[in-house]
Write a protein that holds these residues in place. Structure first.
Motif, mmCIF file in Angstrom:
data_model
loop_
_atom_site.group_PDB
_atom_site.id
_atom_site.type_symbol
_atom_site.label_atom_id
_atom_site.label_comp_id
_atom_site.label_asym_id
_atom_site.label_seq_id
_atom_site.Cartn_x
_atom_site.Cartn_y
_atom_site.Cartn_z
ATOM 1 N N ILE A 1 -4.951 5.138 5.242
ATOM 2 C CA ILE A 1 -4.525 3.838 5.771
ATOM 3 C C ILE A 1 -5.696 2.864 5.819
ATOM 4 C CG2 ILE A 1 -3.757 2.688 7.893
ATOM 5 C CD1 ILE A 1 -1.826 5.060 8.283
ATOM 6 N N ARG A 2 -6.855 3.343 6.241
ATOM 7 C CA ARG A 2 -8.021 2.458 6.275
ATOM 8 C C ARG A 2 -8.387 1.974 4.871
ATOM 9 N NH1 ARG A 2 -6.682 1.612 10.848
ATOM 10 N NH2 ARG A 2 -7.466 2.819 12.608
ATOM 11 N N ILE A 13 2.659 -0.654 4.344
ATOM 12 C CA ILE A 13 2.409 0.681 3.812
ATOM 13 C C ILE A 13 3.720 1.436 3.672
ATOM 14 C CG2 ILE A 13 1.327 2.930 4.300
ATOM 15 C CD1 ILE A 13 -0.906 1.398 5.716
ATOM 16 N N GLY A 47 0.836 -1.189 0.000
ATOM 17 C CA GLY A 47 0.000 0.000 0.000
ATOM 18 C C GLY A 47 0.873 1.242 0.000
ATOM 19 N N GLU A 60 -5.888 -0.720 4.012
ATOM 20 C CA GLU A 60 -6.226 -1.945 4.736
ATOM 21 C C GLU A 60 -7.365 -2.676 4.017
ATOM 22 O OE1 GLU A 60 -5.263 -0.633 9.375
ATOM 23 O OE2 GLU A 60 -7.260 -0.327 8.529
ATOM 24 N N CYS A 103 -3.864 -4.682 1.514
ATOM 25 C CA CYS A 103 -2.417 -4.456 1.531
ATOM 26 C C CYS A 103 -1.781 -5.093 2.769
ATOM 27 C CB CYS A 103 -2.115 -2.965 1.504
ATOM 28 S SG CYS A 103 -2.691 -2.165 -0.014
ATOM 29 N N THR A 131 -2.776 0.906 13.246
ATOM 30 C CA THR A 131 -2.945 -0.106 12.197
ATOM 31 C C THR A 131 -2.110 -1.335 12.518
ATOM 32 O OG1 THR A 131 -2.739 -0.588 9.817
ATOM 33 C CG2 THR A 131 -1.098 0.902 10.771
ATOM 34 N N ARG A 132 -2.608 -2.477 12.087
ATOM 35 C CA ARG A 132 -1.851 -3.723 12.255
ATOM 36 C C ARG A 132 -0.788 -3.870 11.182
ATOM 37 N NH1 ARG A 132 -3.449 -6.847 8.206
ATOM 38 N NH2 ARG A 132 -5.474 -6.418 7.244
ATOM 39 N N LEU A 133 -0.876 -3.068 10.112
ATOM 40 C CA LEU A 133 0.068 -3.186 9.009
ATOM 41 C C LEU A 133 1.387 -2.515 9.364
ATOM 42 C CD1 LEU A 133 -2.215 -2.350 5.939
ATOM 43 C CD2 LEU A 133 -1.790 -4.567 7.016
#
Length: 235
Positions: free
Chosen positions: A70-71, A81, A8, A74, A78, A99-101
């Motif tokens: 970001i959302r 990021i 992402g 997600e 992705c 975020t978990r990413l």
């Protein structure tokens, strides 16, 4: 469908920097066919409030807009990021906590780029926005790696660097070359062994003219290499 890591890209800050990141990601990826490239989703939203104004002039907080992107990334599936905007990393902790990413950090990527260039310590010139400099995003990380950071004086930031960044944002890229090259050369004259182009508009201006005769760490390329390493880990 073959499983692949989807990158992402939170862009739009500015739009040309995000678009150039996508191009450099493609050109730097070892590939012989379409399928060898990295699946990616670009969220380019130029409505994100100005990051420097938010940090040093009481401008609108960009974090809600950053989180909106970001959302979206997600939801697009992705797995990590990349944010091709240096000053936006002043909100890195808030974004990462929400975020978990994993978010690839552009300053860490730039530090790795200096190592790739063979620069292992000593004075480093830093061209960046006033916001990035005020937040000490580079100074703390590079100093922990044995570097001393040299930045343009305040007068030169106001007269040369910030206007050149604004030229790139206004699509007057070629006009930005001379002032940015002048600022970089002044840092080298003060003893810098290399210059970090710590705003993603700056490599665009620098690439519009003759190559500089000293090492530069291009943060667009540095972040692209970090993204490639994430997507295609060795071994």
């Amino acid at each position: 469908m073959k499983d692949a890591r989807v990158l992402g890209v939170l862009g739009g800050m500015g739009p040309l920097a995000g678009a150039t990141f996508m191009q450099r990601l493609t050109l730097l990826t070892p590939a012989e066919r379409d399928q060898d490239h990295i699946p990616s989703v670009l969220w380019s939203d130029p409505r994100v409030p100005d990051r420097t104004a938010a940090r040093i002039a009481g401008g609108e907080d960009p974090l809600p807009w950053l989180m909106r992107g970001i959302r979206g990334l997600e939801a697009a599936g992705c797995g990590a990021i990349a944010i091709p905007c240096n000053t936006a990393h002043g909100w890195f902790d808030g974004m990462q906590a929400a975020t978990r990413l994993p978010i690839l950090h552009i300053v860490e990527a730039a530090a790795d780029e200096l190592l790739r260039l063979g620069i292992t310590g000593g004075p480093i010139g830093l061209l960046a926005t006033k916001g990035t400099l005020a937040m000490r995003l580079y100074q703390e990380r590079l100093e922990s790696r044995g570097h001393e950071c040299l930045a343009p004086p305040a007068e030169e930031m106001d007269r040369v660097v910030m206007p050149a960044i604004e030229l790139v944002k206004a699509n007057k890229v070629s006009a930005a070359y001379a002032p940015l090259a002048e600022a970089a050369q002044r840092l080298v004259a003060r003893g810098a062994k290399a210059v970090v182009l710590g705003c993603t508009e700056i490599p665009l201006g620098i690439s519009a003219g003759p190559a500089l005769p000293f090492p530069v760490a291009d943060t667009i390329d540095a972040l692209a290499r970090a993204a490639i390493a994430w997507a295609k880990p060795a071994g």
